[in-house]
Design a protein around this motif. Structure first.
Motif, PDB file in Angstrom:
ATOM      1  N   HIS A  78      -4.688  -3.844  -2.285  1.00 39.32           N
ATOM      2  CA  HIS A  78      -6.015  -3.253  -2.472  1.00 39.32           C
ATOM      3  C   HIS A  78      -5.890  -1.741  -2.592  1.00 39.32           C
ATOM      4  O   HIS A  78      -6.880  -1.049  -2.762  1.00 39.32           O
ATOM      5  N   ASP A  79      -4.666  -1.249  -2.434  1.00 36.69           N
ATOM      6  CA  ASP A  79      -4.482   0.195  -2.367  1.00 36.69           C
ATOM      7  C   ASP A  79      -4.313   0.765  -3.779  1.00 36.69           C
ATOM      8  O   ASP A  79      -3.282   0.612  -4.423  1.00 36.69           O
ATOM      9  N   ILE A  80      -5.369   1.447  -4.243  1.00 38.86           N
ATOM     10  CA  ILE A  80      -5.383   1.931  -5.623  1.00 38.86           C
ATOM     11  C   ILE A  80      -4.325   3.011  -5.840  1.00 38.86           C
ATOM     12  O   ILE A  80      -3.688   3.071  -6.892  1.00 38.86           O
ATOM     13  N   ALA A  81      -4.120   3.858  -4.814  1.00 35.64           N
ATOM     14  CA  ALA A  81      -3.115   4.920  -4.972  1.00 35.64           C
ATOM     15  C   ALA A  81      -1.748   4.288  -5.228  1.00 35.64           C
ATOM     16  O   ALA A  81      -0.991   4.753  -6.083  1.00 35.64           O
ATOM     17  N   ALA A  96       3.009   5.464   2.002  1.00 33.88           N
ATOM     18  CA  ALA A  96       3.839   6.254   1.079  1.00 33.88           C
ATOM     19  C   ALA A  96       5.316   5.912   1.268  1.00 33.88           C
ATOM     20  O   ALA A  96       6.055   5.733   0.294  1.00 33.88           O
ATOM     21  N   TYR A  97       5.751   5.793   2.526  1.00 32.03           N
ATOM     22  CA  TYR A  97       7.152   5.429   2.788  1.00 32.03           C
ATOM     23  C   TYR A  97       7.456   4.028   2.250  1.00 32.03           C
ATOM     24  O   TYR A  97       8.504   3.788   1.664  1.00 32.03           O
ATOM     25  N   LEU A  98       6.520   3.121   2.481  1.00 38.94           N
ATOM     26  CA  LEU A  98       6.736   1.739   2.036  1.00 38.94           C
ATOM     27  C   LEU A  98       6.828   1.675   0.500  1.00 38.94           C
ATOM     28  O   LEU A  98       7.677   0.983  -0.048  1.00 38.94           O
ATOM     29  N   ASN A 108     -11.639   3.033  -9.523  1.00 37.03           N
ATOM     30  CA  ASN A 108     -12.318   4.181  -8.930  1.00 37.03           C
ATOM     31  C   ASN A 108     -12.963   3.859  -7.591  1.00 37.03           C
ATOM     32  O   ASN A 108     -13.522   4.746  -6.937  1.00 37.03           O
ATOM     33  N   GLY A 109     -12.923   2.586  -7.201  1.00 38.41           N
ATOM     34  CA  GLY A 109     -13.499   2.177  -5.922  1.00 38.41           C
ATOM     35  C   GLY A 109     -14.946   2.602  -5.778  1.00 38.41           C
ATOM     36  O   GLY A 109     -15.354   3.159  -4.761  1.00 38.41           O
ATOM     37  N   ARG A 110     -15.750   2.373  -6.826  1.00 38.51           N
ATOM     38  CA  ARG A 110     -17.158   2.796  -6.737  1.00 38.51           C
ATOM     39  C   ARG A 110     -18.092   1.582  -6.802  1.00 38.51           C
ATOM     40  O   ARG A 110     -17.690   0.490  -7.189  1.00 38.51           O
ATOM     41  N   MET A 111     -19.342   1.819  -6.403  1.00 39.62           N
ATOM     42  CA  MET A 111     -20.300   0.706  -6.350  1.00 39.62           C
ATOM     43  C   MET A 111     -20.900   0.398  -7.719  1.00 39.62           C
ATOM     44  O   MET A 111     -21.259  -0.737  -8.000  1.00 39.62           O
ATOM     45  N   GLN A 112     -21.028   1.429  -8.576  1.00 43.73           N
ATOM     46  CA  GLN A 112     -21.661   1.220  -9.885  1.00 43.73           C
ATOM     47  C   GLN A 112     -20.718   0.441 -10.805  1.00 43.73           C
ATOM     48  O   GLN A 112     -19.588   0.874 -11.016  1.00 43.73           O
TER      49      GLN A 112
END
Ligand code: ATP
Length: 323
Positions: free
Chosen positions: A199-202, A177-179, A241-245
């Motif tokens: 890779h960070d979706i947020a 968050a700081y970065l 969404n970082g999901r498998m489906q």
């Protein structure tokens, strides 16, 4: 004011292995763009190609109007000075203290005096919050500090473009968050063109103006943040969404019938909102006290418009959720 990078029809292979093909996109001058994609899709290769460290087989990369794929080594060297690159581990020299690491590009590429170098190094260390750590060795500091030192080093030649290769890897969520705030503040302060591989979706949801996604050797999409975050494209939705489906499998792409079945099982409710059923998160703004360049007025207008549309759509969503 940063420079535009215009990529057209770019293809990169290693031997018979095509990494990606026919990639076209424009990184608008002064804007922040994020490149996403499953591991191994060639995001780092893309950054290295943009800076001229790898040669593509086909296509062009125009940096401030000059096609760098056609330049001779000497001219390429000049164009590279427009770039600052933050490598994954900061790429610091282990035996040099932070001051000397950050001063290194100035001593290598300029004829500045040691007192001029001192002024610049301390200014950049201040920008990334590292004042007082000049004498530390890279091995004596945390991963977050190493990233910030790498960033200070990427800033010393006043780049027009900064490429970040996974700046958040290995950091805890608070440091990320700081970065992110530091990246947004820096972009407002120096107004350079930023491209961030993450890779960070947020982070991808909050930080950039534009988002791109590489998958199956192609650029699936590249466009304004709001467009990607509200996209119905299955690969984009699955990744965000970082999901498998969905179409992205563990190692390879999946069989089409399996993908269809998985998406059907996810249910219809999902299609009524933005991916993940979440509201479009607000864009991270430069912190208080940071003077924003004029383009931030346009960003604020765009943000307000997105949220106005969202509020209008709200009653419909509630109806669907309650049905
Ligand atoms: N110099 C090279 N020679 C041959 N193959 C390479 C070279 N550099 C990268 N590759 C291959 O290119 C592919 C893409 O690698 P790259 O590191 O760009 O992926 P990535 O999307 O950044 O992955 P990650 O998200 O895991 O960091 C990999 O299969 C890798 O082995």
């Amino acid at each position: 004011m940063g420079v535009e990078i215009c990529v057209e029809g770019l293809t990169k292979s290693f031997g018979h292995q095509v990494i990606w093909q026919d990639v076209s996109l424009t990184l608008p001058a002064g804007e922040v763009s994020v490149m996403l994609g499953p591991s191994g899709t060639g995001k780092s290769v893309f950054l290295k190609t943009l800076v001229g460290l790898l040669k593509p087989e086909r296509g062009s990369i125009k940096v401030a109007g000059r096609d760098i794929t056609k330049l001779r080594e000497h001219d390429l060297y000049e164009v590279r000075k427009l770039f600052g690159v933050l490598f994954q581990d900061g790429a610091l020299f282990g035996s040099m203290n932070l001051y000397d690491n950050i001063a290194f590009p100035l001593r290598e590429h300029t004829r500045k005096s040691e007192s001029q170098i001192r002024r610049i190094v301390l200014e950049k260390m201040d920008m990334v919050g590292l004042i007082g750590a000049e004498g530390k060795l890279p091995g004596e500091i945390s991963g977050g500090m190493r990233k910030r030192a790498g960033l200070a080093r990427a800033l010393v030649l006043d780049p027009e473009i900064i490429l970040f290769d996974e700046p958040d890897s290995g950091l805890d969520p608070v440091r990320v968050a700081y970065l992110n705030q530091l990246i947004v503040d820096l972009n407002a302060q120096i107004d350079a063109t930023f491209l961030i591989v993450t890779h960070d979706i947020a982070s991808a949801r909050q930080v950039p103006d534009n988002i791109g996604l590489l998958f199956r050797r192609e650029l699936v999409m590249f466009g304004p943040r709001e467009k990607l975050l509200t996209s119905d494209e299955p690969v984009v939705r699955q990744f965000l969404n970082g999901r498998m489906q969905g179409p992205i499998g563990m190692a390879e792409e999946k069989d089409a019938a399996q993908v269809e079945q998985e998406l059907a099982q996810l249910g219809d409710g999902e299609h009524t909102t933005t991916p993940g059923g979440q509201e479009l998160p607000p864009r991270l703004l430069p912190g208080p006290g940071i003077t924003r360049p004029p383009r931030w007025e346009a960003i604020a207008r765009r943000e307000a418009e997105v949220h106005r549309k969202e509020r209008k759509a709200e009653p419909h969503r509630k109806e669907v959720a309650g049905a």
